[in-house]
Structures are given as structure tokens and as C-alpha cells.
Scaffold this active site. Structure first.
Site, mmCIF file in Angstrom:
data_model
loop_
_atom_site.group_PDB
_atom_site.id
_atom_site.type_symbol
_atom_site.label_atom_id
_atom_site.label_comp_id
_atom_site.label_asym_id
_atom_site.label_seq_id
_atom_site.Cartn_x
_atom_site.Cartn_y
_atom_site.Cartn_z
ATOM 1 N N ASP A 188 -3.328 0.686 6.405
ATOM 2 C CA ASP A 188 -4.493 0.033 5.855
ATOM 3 C C ASP A 188 -5.698 0.234 6.776
ATOM 4 O O ASP A 188 -5.655 -0.151 7.950
ATOM 5 C CB ASP A 188 -4.158 -1.453 5.716
ATOM 6 C CG ASP A 188 -5.246 -2.217 4.999
ATOM 7 O OD1 ASP A 188 -5.598 -1.797 3.888
ATOM 8 O OD2 ASP A 188 -5.749 -3.200 5.559
ATOM 9 N N THR A 215 -10.779 0.428 1.921
ATOM 10 C CA THR A 215 -11.413 0.417 3.243
ATOM 11 C C THR A 215 -11.391 1.805 3.883
ATOM 12 O O THR A 215 -12.363 2.206 4.509
ATOM 13 C CB THR A 215 -10.722 -0.601 4.173
ATOM 14 O OG1 THR A 215 -9.314 -0.324 4.217
ATOM 15 C CG2 THR A 215 -10.906 -2.008 3.655
ATOM 16 N N THR A 216 -10.294 2.526 3.695
ATOM 17 C CA THR A 216 -10.232 3.872 4.264
ATOM 18 C C THR A 216 -11.265 4.763 3.581
ATOM 19 O O THR A 216 -12.009 5.506 4.244
ATOM 20 C CB THR A 216 -8.829 4.486 4.082
ATOM 21 O OG1 THR A 216 -7.860 3.510 4.429
ATOM 22 C CG2 THR A 216 -8.643 5.706 4.940
ATOM 23 N N ASP A 273 -4.252 -5.961 -1.306
ATOM 24 C CA ASP A 273 -5.048 -4.907 -1.947
ATOM 25 C C ASP A 273 -4.963 -5.045 -3.458
ATOM 26 O O ASP A 273 -5.965 -4.952 -4.162
ATOM 27 C CB ASP A 273 -4.536 -3.513 -1.540
ATOM 28 C CG ASP A 273 -4.908 -3.167 -0.104
ATOM 29 O OD1 ASP A 273 -5.604 -3.977 0.539
ATOM 30 O OD2 ASP A 273 -4.504 -2.083 0.371
HETATM 31 P P1 ADP Z 1 -8.002 2.905 0.735
HETATM 32 O O1 ADP Z 1 -7.908 2.125 2.022
HETATM 33 O O2 ADP Z 1 -9.294 3.622 0.645
HETATM 34 O O3 ADP Z 1 -7.681 2.092 -0.460
HETATM 35 P P2 ADP Z 1 -5.533 4.245 0.165
HETATM 36 O O4 ADP Z 1 -4.608 4.775 1.180
HETATM 37 O O5 ADP Z 1 -5.131 3.044 -0.591
HETATM 38 O O6 ADP Z 1 -6.911 4.040 0.865
HETATM 39 O O7 ADP Z 1 -5.805 5.431 -0.865
HETATM 40 C C1 ADP Z 1 -6.638 5.278 -1.952
HETATM 41 C C2 ADP Z 1 -6.781 6.603 -2.655
HETATM 42 O O8 ADP Z 1 -5.531 7.044 -3.165
HETATM 43 C C3 ADP Z 1 -7.723 6.506 -3.839
HETATM 44 O O9 ADP Z 1 -8.599 7.594 -3.825
HETATM 45 C C4 ADP Z 1 -6.785 6.556 -5.020
HETATM 46 O O10 ADP Z 1 -7.393 7.102 -6.181
HETATM 47 C C5 ADP Z 1 -5.675 7.431 -4.516
HETATM 48 N N1 ADP Z 1 -4.415 7.207 -5.246
HETATM 49 C C6 ADP Z 1 -3.777 6.041 -5.462
HETATM 50 N N2 ADP Z 1 -2.644 6.226 -6.185
HETATM 51 C C7 ADP Z 1 -2.558 7.544 -6.432
HETATM 52 C C8 ADP Z 1 -1.602 8.377 -7.104
HETATM 53 N N3 ADP Z 1 -0.526 7.870 -7.693
HETATM 54 N N4 ADP Z 1 -1.846 9.703 -7.146
HETATM 55 C C9 ADP Z 1 -2.927 10.219 -6.542
HETATM 56 N N5 ADP Z 1 -3.841 9.512 -5.876
HETATM 57 C C10 ADP Z 1 -3.685 8.176 -5.820
HETATM 58 MG MG MG Z 2 -5.951 1.274 -1.170
#
Ligand code: ADP
Ligand code: MG
Length: 541
Positions: free
Chosen positions: A63, A96-97, A392
Site C-alpha cells: 500500500d 495512493t500509489t 481500500d
Molecule cells: P494504488 O495504491 O494506486 O491503488 P494498486 O496497487 O491498488 O495501487 O493498483 C491500482 C491499479 O491496478 C489501478 O490502475 C487498477 O486499474 C489496476 N488494477 C486493479 N485490478 C486489476 C486487474 N484485475 N487487472 C489489471 N489491472 C488492475
Molecule cells: Mg489500490
């Protein structure tokens, strides 16, 4: 006349100063370094980080905001980037990322323009225009959602948890999350609000994530104060008291001189009577359960038990607030004021053993406006990461419902946005066009990173993605597991629009703010007084 120019010192010795290009470059470097730290964690295939603090405590997380809060960041510009993650966490609870990676990339693109001698003010202006246009494009792109759309809400929750610690139990956790949100959401004039604080996440080590549960009410990490109290109370009448059920010092502050043992006895009896009176007042109101924010005297505990009243003490302020929301009780400070009207209701209050600890369940509250999700898991580290993933999901569903709009993820919204921004850039002239295009390039970092983190070739994927979007496939995104281009909407990879709008606004705000800085003046560290060793040095230093 010989002119001997004396240097003038306007700042004390030890002050560090970077000006002009050096300042800009250093700041951009710091911002990029922060972004690079979290970049590898983005997306379902992102890696985790293990963070060990000076005391040896370990956190394993994926996270963004958690990672950045755990590491000790000193550079002032790097701290500004961390703030972006915190804002995203407060406003949405997820993304957040994304926000941090975007801020870093906006600055990296700006650096290239600075190299081409584009003046920062031009870049700033172009970035502002681009950010505004991006908001407009995203809003147009978003699809409607409301609280009755259970499948959509489930998809949002699952998207938030895919690839996180909660992965194995994401269906179950998604259901619990939706139930929780449905209990606490309020709708007024068609406008939905969700108070995220009224969903309490309680952790308990032991058992598996699958055994997590939702209580329409509150679970307190507290046991009843006296073994003589009932273990379970049905049709509970709950009193919330935020003052101590003890004899206050002030009440017996007078100096007491005891000259014979009878007086001592009388004194003890007086104290006992005062406590008995307090308990009488509680019983008279009709309460059979008491939650006290402060202490409960041993003697009072005994009297409460004799009356068959269940009581917990030292309940935290936030739990008291949630208990008030769940049971509809009014918190009372002075026991003289306590009446039946102040009491709340709960179908049952029960002490239950979870793992090897006793907890108090305040359940079956009618229309509970506060609920508790009890998160189970094998170890503290596992539970903590599951909790973050659930947070989240809660944030994403709340954001989707309060704004009423969602987009598809997996890079699709970003690529579609970039397409719109490039069209917009074509309507501009010269250097501003450069800046808007740079902004669009920066947004591509999200799909590119999703691909990279999945071990895919980012260039191939980006080419395919752009081609799909040019053909009008609005939600074409990346299947990070197969490397294929998919329709992310149909696959149910759904995110709230607000993740994207908030990430873009805070990332571009911080990027332009950093670009406007051309001078960094840092006062030197305070010199240690003479004879005193500097901090952390042995005395013989
Ligand atoms: P953040 O802290 O930004 O939420 P995450 O590690 O949760 O970072 O990643 C979020 C990203 O992953 C978003 O761009 C989202 O669209 C993408 N994402 C989430 N689920 C999937 C999936 N099943 N396939 C591809 N991309 C995904
Ligand atoms: Mg996320």
C-alpha cells in the site's frame, strides 16, 4: 580607487542554499526517487515491501501510503510527494500509489522540457490546462452507479483487493464490505454520504481470513469488568457514560483525620454508599448494559454485577461514538442526568471468546448506523495487510456512491484520457502544446507500470492498447495475468471515478508547486553548545 568587494552574509553560517537550475534538478530528483520507491508495488502483480523500523518492527505492505509513512523521509520535496499520498488516502482511501507515481512522472516529463529550455512558467501553464481538461474528460468518461447496483459494487471491492493480502478471501470480504456500506450510508435528497469512520475494523489474530465477519453493531476488544456479570444480555438497554464511576478525588479532598477505628469504618461505609448510589441511578434508568469511557471502581463493579448489569470500562472515545451511532444511545456525563430516554438498544450484548481473548459483541442493533468488521487471519502481519485492502475497498465503494460515477481500470481509463488530451494538445500552439503532451506522456506511466510489474513488454502493450482505443474500444485495458488486451469493463475491473480525478488533481498541484521553486534555503542544523558532544556521540567525543 580600488574597489575591494566584501561578501555580504545575510544568512548564518551552515545555511545550505541551492538556486536556479540546481534547485529545480535536485527537487525533481527527490520527487522521482519517492515515486520510484512505490512504483514496483502498483497493480495486482505489484510486489510488496518489507519495512523494518529502528525498533525492529516489521511491516510488509503493498500500500503506497503505508510504505511512505513507514519510511523516514527527510528531503523537503520528497515530503511534499508523501503528502500527495496522504491526501489521496484521506479523500478516497485508495489510489495512493497511482497518485505518487503520477506526481513523479509529471516532474520527470517537466525535466525533459526544462532541458529543451522551456521555461517553468510555460510548463506550469500547460500542466494547469491539461489537468483541467483531464478532469473534464474523466467526468465525461465515467458511468453512473448507485447503491442498488450490487454487482458493480462487488466488482469495485474485488478490484481494490485483487493482488493484495486480501486476495484469497476477496469475494467474502467484498460481500461484508458491501453490507457494511449499506448499513451506514445515508441518503438525503438523492445525495449519498458514507461516513467511513462508522465502519469499525477490528482485528483478531487466529483463524483464517475466511472467518472474518460483520456485526450489525460494534465489537469491542473488551471483556466485562466483573465475573459475576451476565455473559449475555438480550434486549439490551445500553447506557453510555463518559465519566468515571468512581469516587472522584475532589469529592473527598478534605483532609481527614481519623482518631478512632469507628471513624475509619464510617468513612469506608460512606464511600461504599456513594458508589451504591451511583449504581442505583444507573439501575433506575432501566439500563442493563453500561459502557464507560473511564474507570469503574471495584466496589461499583460488585454492585453492578449484583444488579445483573453488564459493564465495560475504559472504552475508547471512537468506540463510544460508534456505540452511540449503533444503539442510538445518548452519552451522559453526570449520572444524575441519566434517564430512560438516554438509553440505546441492542438485540443482544454478549461476551464471546475469539481466539483466546474475550470480546464484547453489541449486536442486532436496529438500523445500526455503525457496524464492525472483525478481520481474522493467521498472523498480525497478514491481518494488517488484509485490513489495509479492506480499507481500500470501503474507500472505493464510498467514493463511487458519493460521486455516483465509476470507470474501468487496468489502464483503460488512463489510455482513453491520454487520447483525449493529445487531441486537446493539437488545438494548442507551440510550447503549451509541448507541455500538454508531456502531461499526457506522464499519465501513460500507469498502464506502462502495470505492464512492467506484470513482467510484460511495456512497449508492445502500449502500442496494442493505443491501437484498441483508436478503434473506439474505450475500456481496452491490460489483463496483467495473461498479457492480453481486454475490455476491462466487461471483465468487471471497476474503480470509482474519484480515484482518478483526485490522483490527477493532487499530483498536478504538487508538480506545479515544485516547478515554481527556484531557491531552496535550508538553515544549518543547530550547533551543539560548547563542551556538549553532538547528539548520539559518546561523552568522550
Ligand atoms: P494504488 O495504491 O494506486 O491503488 P494498486 O496497487 O491498488 O495501487 O493498483 C491500482 C491499479 O491496478 C489501478 O490502475 C487498477 O486499474 C489496476 N488494477 C486493479 N485490478 C486489476 C486487474 N484485475 N487487472 C489489471 N489491472 C488492475
Ligand atoms: Mg489500490
Amino acid at each position: 580607487m580600488t574597489s575591494q568587494i566584501q561578501p555580504i552574509f545575510i544568512m548564518p553560517e551552515g545555511t545550505q542554499r541551492d538556486t536556479g537550475k540546481t534547485a529545480q534538478r535536485n527537487n525533481i530528483m527527490a520527487a522521482k526517487a519517492v515515486a520510484a520507491t512505490v512504483r514496483t508495488t502498483l497493480g495486482p502483480k505489484g510486489m510488496d515491501k518489507m519495512l523494518v523500523n529502528s525498533l525492529g518492527d516489521v511491516v510488509v505492505s503493498n500500500d503506497g501510503v503505508t510504505i511512505l509513512e513507514e519510511i523516514n523521509i527527510e528531503h523537503p520535496v520528497a515530503k511534499m510527494i508523501v503528502e500527495v499520498a496522504k491526501t489521496q488516502e484521506d479523500e478516497v482511501g485508495d489510489g495512493t500509489t497511482t497518485a505518487v507515481v503520477l506526481a513523479g512522472e509529471l516532474l520527470k516529463e517537466a525535466e525533459d522540457l526544462l532541458d529543451k529550455e522551456v521555461h517553468p512558467t510555460v510548463i506550469i501553464k500547460g500542466y494547469r490546462q491539461a489537468a483541467e481538461k483531464a478532469q473534464e474528460l474523466l467526468k465525461k468518461m465515467g458511468e453512473d452507479v448507485n447503491e442498488t447496483d450490487e454487482d458493480m459494487l462487488r466488482n469495485i471491492a474485488i478490484t481494490a483487493m485483487t493482488g493484495k493480502g486480501a486476495e484469497q478471501a476477496k469475494e467474502k470480504l467484498a460481500d461484508l464490505t458491501i453490507k457494511a456500506i449499506n448499513s451506514v450510508l445515508e441518503k438525503e435528497n438523492g445525495k449519498i454520504t458514507v461516513d467511513r469512520d462508522s465502519i469499525k475494523l477490528e482485528k483478531k489474530v487466529g483463524g483464517s481470513v475466511d472467518e472474518s465477519e460483520l456485526v450489525e453493531g460494534i465489537i469491542l476488544d473488551k471483556e466485562k469488568v466483573h465475573s459475576g456479570m451476565p455473559r449475555k444480555v438480550t434486549n439490551a438497554k445500553v447506557a453510555l457514560i463518559d465519566s468515571a464511576i468512581e469516587i472522584k478525588n475532589t469529592e473527598i479532598d478534605a483532609k481527614i483525620q481519623i482518631t478512632d477505628p469507628n471513624q475509619m469504618q464510617a468513612f469506608i461505609e460512606m464511600e461504599e454508599k456513594m458508589l451504591r448510589d451511583k449504581v442505583e441511578k444507573i439501575a433506575k434508568s432501566g439500563a442493563n448494559v453500561v459502557f464507560c469511557q473511564k474507570g469503574i471502581d471495584d466496589i461499583a463493579q460488585h454492585f453492578l454485577a449484583k444488579k445483573g448489569i453488564y459493564a465495560c470500562r475504559r472504552v475508547s472515545k471512537s468506540d463510544m461514538d460508534n456505540l452511540a451511532r449503533a444503539t442510538k444511545a445518548k452519552t451522559v456525563t453526570n449520572l444524575d442526568d441519566l434517564t430512560a430516554d438516554d438509553l440505546g438498544n441492542a438485540g443482544e450484548v454478549e461476551e464471546k471468546k475469539i481466539g483466546d481473548e474475550e470480546m464484547t459483541y453489541v449486536g442486532q442493533c436496529k438500523n445500526a448506523k455503525a457496524v464492525t468488521m472483525l478481520i481474522r487471519g493467521g498472523t498480525e502481519h497478514v491481518i494488517d495487510e488484509v485490513k489495509r485492502a479492506v480499507e481500500d475497498a470501503i474507500g472505493d465503494i464510498s467514493a463511487a456512491l458519493t460521486v455516483g460515477k465509476v470507470v474501468a481500470g487496468a489502464g483503460s481509463a488512463e489510455v482513453e484520457l491520454v487520447k483525449g488530451l493529445r487531441n486537446f494538445a493539437n488545438s494548442l500552439s507551440g510550447r503549451e502544446q509541448l507541455a500538454v503532451n508531456a502531461f499526457a506522456n506522464a499519465i501513460e506511466i500507469i498502464p506502462r507500470t502495470l505492464a512492467e510489474n506484470a513482467g510484460l513488454d511495456p512497449i508492445d502493450i502500449m502500442t496494442e492498447l493505443k491501437a484498441a482505443h483508436d478503434k473506439g474500444r474505450k475500456w481496452a485495458g491490460i489483463n496483467v495475468f495473461t498479457g492480453k488486451i481486454i475490455d476491462a469493463w466487461k471483465e468487471g475491473i471497476i474503480e470509482p471515478l474519484k480515484i482518478k480525478t483526485q490522483a490527477i488533481s493532487s499530483a498536478s498541484e504538487v508538480a506545479t508547486m515544485i516547478l515554481r521553486i527556484d531557491d531552496v534555503i535550508a538553515s544549518g542544523k543547530e550547533a551543539s553548545p560548547k563542551g556538549m558532544p553532538p547528539h548520539g556521540m559518546p561523552p568522550e567525543y
